[in-house]
Design a protein around this motif. Structure first.
Motif, PDB file in Angstrom:
ATOM      1  N   TYR A 250      95.212 -14.224  20.276  1.00  0.00           N
ATOM      2  CA  TYR A 250      95.108 -13.083  21.204  1.00  0.00           C
ATOM      3  C   TYR A 250      94.202 -13.434  22.392  1.00  0.00           C
ATOM      4  O   TYR A 250      93.133 -12.835  22.559  1.00  0.00           O
ATOM      5  CB  TYR A 250      94.538 -11.864  20.481  1.00  0.00           C
ATOM      6  N   PRO A 251      94.608 -14.368  23.246  1.00  0.00           N
ATOM      7  CA  PRO A 251      93.707 -14.793  24.332  1.00  0.00           C
ATOM      8  C   PRO A 251      93.423 -13.699  25.360  1.00  0.00           C
ATOM      9  O   PRO A 251      92.316 -13.627  25.874  1.00  0.00           O
ATOM     10  CB  PRO A 251      94.440 -15.979  24.961  1.00  0.00           C
ATOM     11  N   LEU A 252      94.401 -12.841  25.660  1.00  0.00           N
ATOM     12  CA  LEU A 252      94.159 -11.799  26.666  1.00  0.00           C
ATOM     13  C   LEU A 252      93.211 -10.725  26.141  1.00  0.00           C
ATOM     14  O   LEU A 252      92.314 -10.274  26.862  1.00  0.00           O
ATOM     15  CB  LEU A 252      95.479 -11.177  27.125  1.00  0.00           C
ATOM     16  N   TYR A 253      93.396 -10.320  24.888  1.00  0.00           N
ATOM     17  CA  TYR A 253      92.468  -9.350  24.304  1.00  0.00           C
ATOM     18  C   TYR A 253      91.063  -9.946  24.234  1.00  0.00           C
ATOM     19  O   TYR A 253      90.075  -9.266  24.501  1.00  0.00           O
ATOM     20  CB  TYR A 253      92.909  -8.935  22.903  1.00  0.00           C
ATOM     21  N   SER A 254      91.000 -11.215  23.855  1.00  0.00           N
ATOM     22  CA  SER A 254      89.697 -11.876  23.738  1.00  0.00           C
ATOM     23  C   SER A 254      89.002 -11.975  25.087  1.00  0.00           C
ATOM     24  O   SER A 254      87.779 -11.876  25.173  1.00  0.00           O
ATOM     25  CB  SER A 254      89.874 -13.273  23.136  1.00  0.00           C
ATOM     26  N   THR A 255      89.795 -12.171  26.147  1.00  0.00           N
ATOM     27  CA  THR A 255      89.223 -12.259  27.491  1.00  0.00           C
ATOM     28  C   THR A 255      88.554 -10.954  27.883  1.00  0.00           C
ATOM     29  O   THR A 255      87.558 -10.949  28.603  1.00  0.00           O
ATOM     30  CB  THR A 255      90.328 -12.616  28.506  1.00  0.00           C
ATOM     31  N   ILE A 256      89.069  -9.849  27.393  1.00  0.00           N
ATOM     32  CA  ILE A 256      88.466  -8.548  27.679  1.00  0.00           C
ATOM     33  C   ILE A 256      87.335  -8.257  26.700  1.00  0.00           C
ATOM     34  O   ILE A 256      86.262  -7.793  27.085  1.00  0.00           O
ATOM     35  CB  ILE A 256      89.533  -7.432  27.619  1.00  0.00           C
TER      36      ILE A 256
ATOM     37  N   VAL B  18      90.068 -19.486  25.928  1.00  0.00           N
ATOM     38  CA  VAL B  18      90.895 -20.364  25.099  1.00  0.00           C
ATOM     39  C   VAL B  18      90.098 -21.612  24.713  1.00  0.00           C
ATOM     40  O   VAL B  18      90.141 -22.050  23.559  1.00  0.00           O
ATOM     41  CB  VAL B  18      92.215 -20.724  25.819  1.00  0.00           C
TER      42      VAL B  18
ATOM     43  N   VAL C  55      90.494 -16.381  31.055  1.00  0.00           N
ATOM     44  CA  VAL C  55      91.444 -16.653  29.974  1.00  0.00           C
ATOM     45  C   VAL C  55      91.345 -18.117  29.555  1.00  0.00           C
ATOM     46  O   VAL C  55      91.279 -18.441  28.359  1.00  0.00           O
ATOM     47  CB  VAL C  55      92.892 -16.297  30.392  1.00  0.00           C
TER      48      VAL C  55
ATOM     49  N   VAL D  67      90.220 -13.324  36.224  1.00  0.00           N
ATOM     50  CA  VAL D  67      90.926 -13.101  34.960  1.00  0.00           C
ATOM     51  C   VAL D  67      91.539 -14.402  34.447  1.00  0.00           C
ATOM     52  O   VAL D  67      91.379 -14.762  33.279  1.00  0.00           O
ATOM     53  CB  VAL D  67      91.995 -11.997  35.110  1.00  0.00           C
ATOM     54  N   GLY D  68      92.245 -15.114  35.322  1.00  0.00           N
ATOM     55  CA  GLY D  68      92.865 -16.375  34.903  1.00  0.00           C
ATOM     56  C   GLY D  68      91.850 -17.396  34.439  1.00  0.00           C
ATOM     57  O   GLY D  68      92.056 -18.072  33.420  1.00  0.00           O
TER      58      GLY D  68
ATOM     59  N   TYR E 229      89.747 -16.256  41.079  1.00  0.00           N
ATOM     60  CA  TYR E 229      90.691 -15.897  40.016  1.00  0.00           C
ATOM     61  C   TYR E 229      89.924 -15.544  38.745  1.00  0.00           C
ATOM     62  O   TYR E 229      89.963 -16.292  37.766  1.00  0.00           O
ATOM     63  CB  TYR E 229      91.637 -17.060  39.706  1.00  0.00           C
TER      64      TYR E 229
END
Length: 183
Positions: A95-101, A51, A47, A43-44, A41
């Motif tokens: 912005y956790p999803l943007y930060s993940t990218i 965080v 994330v 991406v998950g 997993y």
């Protein structure tokens, strides 16, 4: 006899302190689980890790600013690092999803720029008489640096896979070390 030690010594002791067997085993299990999660997993898991990083930056920034009350040495740098830590932590948490990218992509770009710099230095050394090996190393570093800069998102995904594989290998080795350690 196998001995796992910290990288730094304990004050007042002549040698490095040994890690307890259970802690080495726990580190191995956590690294193995993290590596498997990153592969299954990606991406998950990223994330969640991002965080955690945001929470760490936020808390660290607050503590650094709080330390100014008791120790004002290097107050300018402490203020800068504290404020940047708080801002970075808030941005990552909002912005956790943007930060993940963005964070792995930014890291890939930094590594690419570093590859260009190291490659240029090695190429100059090779042309300056250090031998053709240094020159070839310089050219290879420049090529990899350009690839990382040209395709940072793909490089970031590859970085996640590489880190997952390294975590799995490190976890397995730590578990083996813990089993071989004397109680």
């Amino acid at each position: 006899m196998v001995d796992a030690t910290f990288g730094i010594g304990t004050p007042g002791l002549t040698g490095p302190a040994s890690l307890p067997r259970w802690l080495v085993l726990l580190q191995g299990i956590v690294a193995l689980a993290l590596g498997i999660l990153l592969l299954v997993y990606p991406v998950g898991t990223l994330v969640v890790l991002v965080v955690f990083l945001g929470v760490y930056w936020l808390i660290n920034g607050i503590f650094i600013l709080a330390s100014l009350y008791s120790n004002r040495s290097d107050w300018g740098w402490k203020m800068l690092v504290g404020v940047l830590g708080i801002l970075g932590g808030i941005l990552v948490l909002v912005y956790p999803l943007y930060s993940t990218i963005l964070l792995p992509t930014f890291l890939a770009i930094i590594i690419g720029v570093e590859g260009l710099i190291i490659g240029a230095v090695q190429l100059a050394r090779g042309l300056g008489g250090a031998g053709w090996g240094a020159g070839i190393l310089g050219v290879v570093s420049i090529i990899f640096g350009l690839i990382l800069i040209a395709h940072p998102f793909i490089a970031a995904l590859a970085l996640v896979v590489v880190l997952a594989i390294l975590a799995i290998i490190g976890g397995i080795l730590a578990i083996i070390l813990a089993v071989r350690m004397h109680a």
